[in-house]
Design a protein around this motif. Structure first.
Motif, PDB file in Angstrom:
ATOM      1  N   UNK A 199      75.355  40.876  44.165  1.00  0.00           N
ATOM      2  CA  UNK A 199      75.789  41.935  43.351  1.00  0.00           C
ATOM      3  C   UNK A 199      74.996  43.293  43.051  1.00  0.00           C
ATOM      4  N   UNK A 200      76.168  44.551  43.782  1.00  0.00           N
ATOM      5  CA  UNK A 200      75.614  45.615  44.156  1.00  0.00           C
ATOM      6  C   UNK A 200      75.512  46.423  42.585  1.00  0.00           C
ATOM      7  N   UNK A 201      74.593  47.405  42.799  1.00  0.00           N
ATOM      8  CA  UNK A 201      74.712  48.054  41.586  1.00  0.00           C
ATOM      9  C   UNK A 201      74.815  46.833  39.405  1.00  0.00           C
ATOM     10  N   UNK A 202      74.529  46.079  39.795  1.00  0.00           N
ATOM     11  CA  UNK A 202      74.361  45.035  39.171  1.00  0.00           C
ATOM     12  C   UNK A 202      73.604  45.557  37.557  1.00  0.00           C
ATOM     13  N   UNK A 203      74.386  45.768  36.497  1.00  0.00           N
ATOM     14  CA  UNK A 203      73.801  46.300  35.474  1.00  0.00           C
ATOM     15  C   UNK A 203      74.691  45.509  33.388  1.00  0.00           C
ATOM     16  N   UNK A 204      74.055  45.956  32.858  1.00  0.00           N
ATOM     17  CA  UNK A 204      74.189  45.413  32.262  1.00  0.00           C
ATOM     18  C   UNK A 204      75.782  46.310  30.490  1.00  0.00           C
ATOM     19  N   UNK A 205      77.117  45.443  30.545  1.00  0.00           N
ATOM     20  CA  UNK A 205      77.717  45.819  30.170  1.00  0.00           C
ATOM     21  C   UNK A 205      78.052  46.377  28.434  1.00  0.00           C
ATOM     22  N   UNK A 206      76.731  45.906  28.189  1.00  0.00           N
ATOM     23  CA  UNK A 206      77.101  45.995  26.825  1.00  0.00           C
ATOM     24  C   UNK A 206      75.403  46.836  26.348  1.00  0.00           C
ATOM     25  N   UNK A 207      75.284  47.285  25.123  1.00  0.00           N
ATOM     26  CA  UNK A 207      74.289  47.315  24.288  1.00  0.00           C
ATOM     27  C   UNK A 207      73.441  46.295  24.203  1.00  0.00           C
ATOM     28  N   UNK A 208      71.918  46.243  24.499  1.00  0.00           N
ATOM     29  CA  UNK A 208      71.117  45.323  24.548  1.00  0.00           C
ATOM     30  C   UNK A 208      71.183  44.700  23.375  1.00  0.00           C
ATOM     31  N   UNK A 209      71.079  45.563  22.740  1.00  0.00           N
ATOM     32  CA  UNK A 209      71.074  44.836  20.686  1.00  0.00           C
ATOM     33  C   UNK A 209      72.741  44.100  20.253  1.00  0.00           C
ATOM     34  N   UNK A 210      73.218  44.391  21.038  1.00  0.00           N
ATOM     35  CA  UNK A 210      74.852  43.869  20.533  1.00  0.00           C
ATOM     36  C   UNK A 210      74.692  42.298  21.229  1.00  0.00           C
ATOM     37  N   UNK A 211      73.242  41.995  22.282  1.00  0.00           N
ATOM     38  CA  UNK A 211      73.371  40.551  22.876  1.00  0.00           C
ATOM     39  C   UNK A 211      72.735  39.712  21.141  1.00  0.00           C
ATOM     40  N   UNK A 212      73.067  38.130  21.120  1.00  0.00           N
ATOM     41  CA  UNK A 212      73.176  36.929  20.733  1.00  0.00           C
ATOM     42  C   UNK A 212      72.704  35.746  21.161  1.00  0.00           C
ATOM     43  N   UNK A 213      71.950  35.210  19.978  1.00  0.00           N
ATOM     44  CA  UNK A 213      71.724  33.398  20.575  1.00  0.00           C
ATOM     45  C   UNK A 213      72.765  32.504  19.467  1.00  0.00           C
ATOM     46  N   UNK A 214      72.543  31.785  19.744  1.00  0.00           N
ATOM     47  CA  UNK A 214      73.257  30.791  19.055  1.00  0.00           C
ATOM     48  C   UNK A 214      71.666  29.863  19.109  1.00  0.00           C
ATOM     49  N   UNK A 215      70.986  29.329  17.460  1.00  0.00           N
ATOM     50  CA  UNK A 215      69.716  28.401  17.179  1.00  0.00           C
ATOM     51  C   UNK A 215      70.331  26.916  16.623  1.00  0.00           C
ATOM     52  N   UNK A 216      69.766  25.897  17.484  1.00  0.00           N
ATOM     53  CA  UNK A 216      69.134  25.224  16.564  1.00  0.00           C
ATOM     54  C   UNK A 216      68.028  24.421  16.406  1.00  0.00           C
ATOM     55  N   UNK A 217      67.212  23.301  15.978  1.00  0.00           N
ATOM     56  CA  UNK A 217      66.694  22.779  15.286  1.00  0.00           C
ATOM     57  C   UNK A 217      65.170  23.219  16.848  1.00  0.00           C
ATOM     58  N   UNK A 218      65.973  23.273  18.471  1.00  0.00           N
ATOM     59  CA  UNK A 218      64.738  22.587  19.434  1.00  0.00           C
ATOM     60  C   UNK A 218      65.076  23.969  20.244  1.00  0.00           C
ATOM     61  N   UNK A 219      66.212  24.639  19.646  1.00  0.00           N
ATOM     62  CA  UNK A 219      66.398  25.895  21.015  1.00  0.00           C
ATOM     63  C   UNK A 219      67.057  27.221  20.156  1.00  0.00           C
ATOM     64  N   UNK A 220      66.712  28.076  21.072  1.00  0.00           N
ATOM     65  CA  UNK A 220      67.605  29.468  21.399  1.00  0.00           C
ATOM     66  C   UNK A 220      68.961  29.787  22.277  1.00  0.00           C
ATOM     67  N   UNK A 221      69.698  29.731  22.594  1.00  0.00           N
ATOM     68  CA  UNK A 221      70.894  30.111  23.520  1.00  0.00           C
ATOM     69  C   UNK A 221      71.158  31.097  23.532  1.00  0.00           C
TER      70      UNK A 221
END
Length: 424
Positions: A389-411
């Protein structure tokens, strides 16, 4: 590699927990589960550290009490002393006294089974030897060729679009597709197994149903491989000189499949997140001045695939981190909190370049035996992606990335990217 100080963590991701994991339980004890919890896991660990020191009382699903080990040295002590802290949950006091139901989601993670994780001493050495021997054999049979094949196949599906979500369209399923080939399973079963593996680790009401689905598929695989052996992991367990019985074979197929997929898919997503949110990492990889392995180590220090590792059980009463732990108490290992312990991440100790003493793979006799396979999947998957993938770049603001957490992990929930479209 130059990870930031704990105040900057989690370094590999700017992702913030969308579904936090802690709120007050009985007597104000922190719950490490629940949709109504407040805060992200890393903030919760630091609050617990400030309130309780390196060992804190917590509640797991069903309000089951446990000790969360937050200190790096305390984690090491627990992980490296199986005589004091066993993995054999049959000594668990709450289980023995009937205060934990067999249907509890916790049982899918810590319940005793005839596998190497549940054993100590000679039984553990015998069973772990069979697993380690066959993982080594698998790694030597051109596994990178399989990884490259499936990585390209995944990329082919979205290469002409010019955009993709690298979690749902790449990291979430790629490790399981490789594992289906390694295990001798049909590729068509990969997606169902990937979903079920994540649900088992996530916990909740559906964990038992998804565990049963996995066991059914793997039971049919074992029966088939007894009749039609091949050069795969399942056949290797069946034919190993350790002489595993039917239950031992099935439980080790389950153990390796779930552990390898969930940790590797999560770690792959976090590595890609770091590469896409830190331009210096992307530039270093593309120019060849930085190895993927260095980026992987950075992620394992700062956002390990399991933030909390289940679990150990005290074989006797003792003191740990200033707390009086009783015989039969349940302890869970704060791998992320231990890696970010200020005692090892401040001053001269903060320079972790080339330091592989992180807790991401656990430690001691139960340290993950599949590290080589997981590392191969991640390194190859990242290399193929960056070359395709040429020119690969993030398509959103890094601060908008989110995770879903459980007892054991944060995905990581999603990782939207853009790139120059091309037809495969």
């Amino acid at each position: 590699m130059n990870p930031p100080n704990p105040s900057d963590a989690p370094a590999a991701g700017a992702a913030v927990s969308r579904c936090p994991v802690a709120h007050g339980g009985p007597d104000g004890v922190t719950r490490l589960y629940g949709e109504g919890a407040a805060g992200d896991p890393y903030a919760i660990y630091e609050r617990l550290r400030a309130e309780h020191g390196p060992v804190a009382p917590v509640l797991l699903e069903g309000d089951v009490p446990a000790w969360l080990v937050l200190g790096y040295r305390e984690n090491r002590r627990v992980l490296e002393n199986p005589r004091q802290f066993t993995r054999d949950s049959r000594v668990w006091r709450n289980w023995k006294e009937g205060r934990v139901e067999e249907t509890s989601p916790l049982i899918q993670m810590v319940g005793w089974r005839p596998d190497c994780v549940s054993q100590e001493g000679e039984p553990h050495r015998r069973l772990r030897g069979a697993v380690a021997d066959n993982l080594q054999a698998v790694a030597g049979r051109g596994i990178r060729r399989h990884i490259t094949h499936f990585a390209n196949k995944q990329i082919d599906a979205f290469a002409s679009d010019g955009h993709a979500d690298l979690v749902s369209q790449y990291a979430e399923y790629l490790p399981m597709l490789v594992l289906t080939r390694v295990f001798g399973l049909a590729e068509s079963e990969g997606r169902q197994l990937a979903v079920s593996s994540v649900h088992v680790v996530k916990g909740g009401e559906e964990a038992l149903v998804h565990n049963d689905r996995i066991v059914k598929i793997l039971g049919e695989l074992a029966e088939r491989k007894r009749e039609e052996p091949g050069s795969d992991f399942a056949t290797g367990l069946i034919e190993h000189h350790a002489g595993l019985d039917e239950k031992e074979i099935l439980n080790h197929l389950r153990l390796v499949l779930i552990a390898a997929h969930t940790t590797t898919s999560n770690l792959l997503a976090r590595v890609l997140e770091l590469v896409l949110t830190r331009p210096s990492r992307m530039a270093g990889l593309v120019s060849g001045q930085l190895n993927v392995s260095a980026v992987v180590e950075e992620v394992m220090w700062n956002t390990p695939p399991l933030v909390v590792c289940p679990g150990r059980f005290a074989t006797t009463g003792l003191e740990l981190g200033g707390k009086q732990v009783k015989e039969g108490d349940f302890l869970v290992l704060g791998l992320a909190a231990g890696n970010l312990d200020p005692e090892i991440r401040s001053g001269a100790a903060a320079d972790l370049q080339g330091n592989k003493a992180h807790l991401a793979f656990s430690a001691g006799v139960h340290e993950c035996p599949g590290q080589g396979v997981g590392q191969a999947i991640i390194e190859t998957a990242v290399d193929v992606l960056l070359h395709r993938l040429h020119g690969l770049r993030l398509a959103t603001d890094p601060d908008d990335l989110t995770s879903t957490a459980s007892s054991w992990e944060a995905r990581l929930d999603r990782l939207p990217v853009e790139f120059t479209p091309h037809h495969p």
